[in-house]
Design an enzyme around this catalytic site. Sequence first.
Site, short mmCIF file in Angstrom:
data_model
loop_
_atom_site.label_atom_id
_atom_site.label_comp_id
_atom_site.label_asym_id
_atom_site.label_seq_id
_atom_site.Cartn_x
_atom_site.Cartn_y
_atom_site.Cartn_z
CB ALA A 64 -23.09 25.32 -0.39
N GLY A 74 -17.93 23.96 -1.32
CA GLY A 74 -18.76 24.91 -2.87
C GLY A 74 -17.24 25.86 -2.80
CD GLU A 105 -18.28 21.15 -4.34
OE1 GLU A 105 -18.69 22.16 -3.51
OE2 GLU A 105 -18.60 19.85 -4.81
CD GLU A 161 -18.52 19.20 0.82
OE1 GLU A 161 -17.64 18.84 0.66
OE2 GLU A 161 -18.61 20.24 -0.23
C1 HXC Z 1 -23.05 29.34 6.59
C2 HXC Z 1 -21.44 30.25 7.21
C3 HXC Z 1 -20.76 29.13 6.33
C4 HXC Z 1 -21.04 28.38 5.47
C5 HXC Z 1 -18.85 30.63 7.84
N1 HXC Z 1 -20.11 30.69 8.14
N2 HXC Z 1 -19.27 29.45 7.17
N3 HXC Z 1 -22.49 30.76 7.77
N4 HXC Z 1 -22.36 28.78 5.17
N5 HXC Z 1 -20.69 27.39 5.26
C6 HXC Z 1 -20.59 31.96 9.24
C7 HXC Z 1 -20.79 31.81 10.34
O1 HXC Z 1 -22.23 30.74 10.46
C8 HXC Z 1 -20.47 32.36 11.46
O2 HXC Z 1 -21.89 33.41 11.39
C9 HXC Z 1 -19.62 33.32 10.50
O3 HXC Z 1 -19.90 32.61 9.28
C10 HXC Z 1 -18.37 33.31 10.75
O4 HXC Z 1 -17.83 32.02 10.85
P1 HXC Z 1 -17.08 31.14 12.51
O5 HXC Z 1 -17.77 29.79 12.19
O6 HXC Z 1 -17.92 32.20 13.22
O7 HXC Z 1 -15.41 31.35 11.71
P2 HXC Z 1 -14.44 30.78 12.48
O8 HXC Z 1 -14.59 29.92 14.23
O9 HXC Z 1 -13.12 31.51 12.61
O10 HXC Z 1 -14.35 29.22 11.77
C11 HXC Z 1 -14.08 29.45 10.41
C12 HXC Z 1 -14.58 28.03 9.74
C13 HXC Z 1 -16.10 27.83 10.39
C14 HXC Z 1 -14.18 26.86 9.57
C15 HXC Z 1 -14.69 28.18 8.02
O11 HXC Z 1 -16.73 28.80 9.59
C16 HXC Z 1 -16.88 26.49 9.04
O12 HXC Z 1 -16.55 25.11 9.85
N6 HXC Z 1 -17.86 27.09 8.08
C17 HXC Z 1 -18.15 26.15 7.08
C18 HXC Z 1 -17.38 25.25 6.99
C19 HXC Z 1 -17.78 24.05 5.64
O13 HXC Z 1 -19.07 23.28 6.23
N7 HXC Z 1 -17.87 24.20 4.42
C20 HXC Z 1 -19.44 23.16 3.48
C21 HXC Z 1 -20.53 23.48 3.72
S1 HXC Z 1 -21.25 22.10 2.66
P3 HXC Z 1 -21.97 34.13 12.54
O14 HXC Z 1 -23.47 34.46 11.95
O15 HXC Z 1 -22.59 33.00 13.45
O16 HXC Z 1 -21.39 35.39 13.57
C22 HXC Z 1 -21.22 23.29 0.80
C23 HXC Z 1 -21.68 22.14 -0.28
C24 HXC Z 1 -21.37 22.64 -1.69
O17 HXC Z 1 -20.39 23.69 0.65
C25 HXC Z 1 -22.63 22.03 -2.22
C26 HXC Z 1 -22.07 23.00 -4.02
C27 HXC Z 1 -23.39 22.30 -4.70
#
Ligand code: HXC
Length: 277
Positions: free
Chosen positions: A85, A128, A131, A151
């Site tokens: 998400a 997400g 999921e 998360e």
């Molecule tokens: C918003 C995101 C994002 C996310 C990546 N990006 N994941 N933006 N929400 N979940 C964006 C980054 O900010 C960045 O934008 C660009 O995508 C590239 O990501 P990087 O981090 O620079 O890439 P990298 O270093 O290769 O790392 C990849 C990654 C990392 C390991 C996947 O991006 C990451 O840890 N992302 C978050 C993963 C996460 O925690 N997901 C769970 C979210 S909570 P910019 O603008 O900076 O270039 C969730 C709850 C679900 O999902 C609930 C449902 C109801």
Amino acid sequence: MTEDRGSKEAGADRPLVRVERPARGPDGPLDGVALVTLDRPEALNALSFRLVAELADALEALDGDPEVRAIVLTGAGGRAFAAGADIREMADGTPESLAAKGSFDRWDAVGRLRTPLIAAVRGFALGGGCELAMACDMIVAADTATFGQPEVKLGVIPGAGGTQRLTRAIGKARAMELVLTGRSIDAREAERLGLVTRVVPAEETVPAALELAGRIAALPPMAVRAAKEAIARADEMPLSAGLAWERQAFLGLFASDDQKEGMAAFLDKRPAHWTGR
Ligand code: HXC
């Protein structure tokens, strides 16, 4: 603060979900198959409220079209199916503001589809994104794919099925470890744990998922949908109720033209010609 973060959604004026139908396989258009692509690669296909709403709209429209008999869902760019998400959008949320948006409701649309849905996962399927893949009926994974529910590292828990579907897919002991530590797993481990249907070389992910969808789309759709629903009910029902439901669905199919045709074709030793009735 919220507005500043929220307004950074890239691609604000273009669609964030692409639909191709019929999808094109290596040998041309694939009858009955649609390909849906999450198209926000600059943010690793992070699932913003708008993207999820567009996805739900697209999938619901395809689900209502009798010409569409199988759907493949993938992420643009190859680096991610979806990295979760949209954290930027949620960061300043409160329980009230996030519930009031009601936007998380659209996440549930995927689990309600009657049409078989195959996730073609390349790169990250996190939070997400994992999921969403698990809400699909099958997962074809690239050998470079990464799955996880990180998360807890953000101070929250999975909110769209991660604790429920992952536990059903791989069992309590393993789901506990993955969700409580946020550890990611690679495609081979996901395959060993029973999370994915098949692992293929990265460049073959979407073609392999389309090929699988094409094989399903070529079969009698009433039987396919009944089979999907029966298996989905295995997670929802006690065994006795599930067995009773399965028997009713089995008997019900004897009212279909395709059952008569399928069995007649077998006995006549000829290919069946399905009408979907
Ligand atoms: C918003 C995101 C994002 C996310 C990546 N990006 N994941 N933006 N929400 N979940 C964006 C980054 O900010 C960045 O934008 C660009 O995508 C590239 O990501 P990087 O981090 O620079 O890439 P990298 O270093 O290769 O790392 C990849 C990654 C990392 C390991 C996947 O991006 C990451 O840890 N992302 C978050 C993963 C996460 O925690 N997901 C769970 C979210 S909570 P910019 O603008 O900076 O270039 C969730 C709850 C679900 O999902 C609930 C449902 C109801």
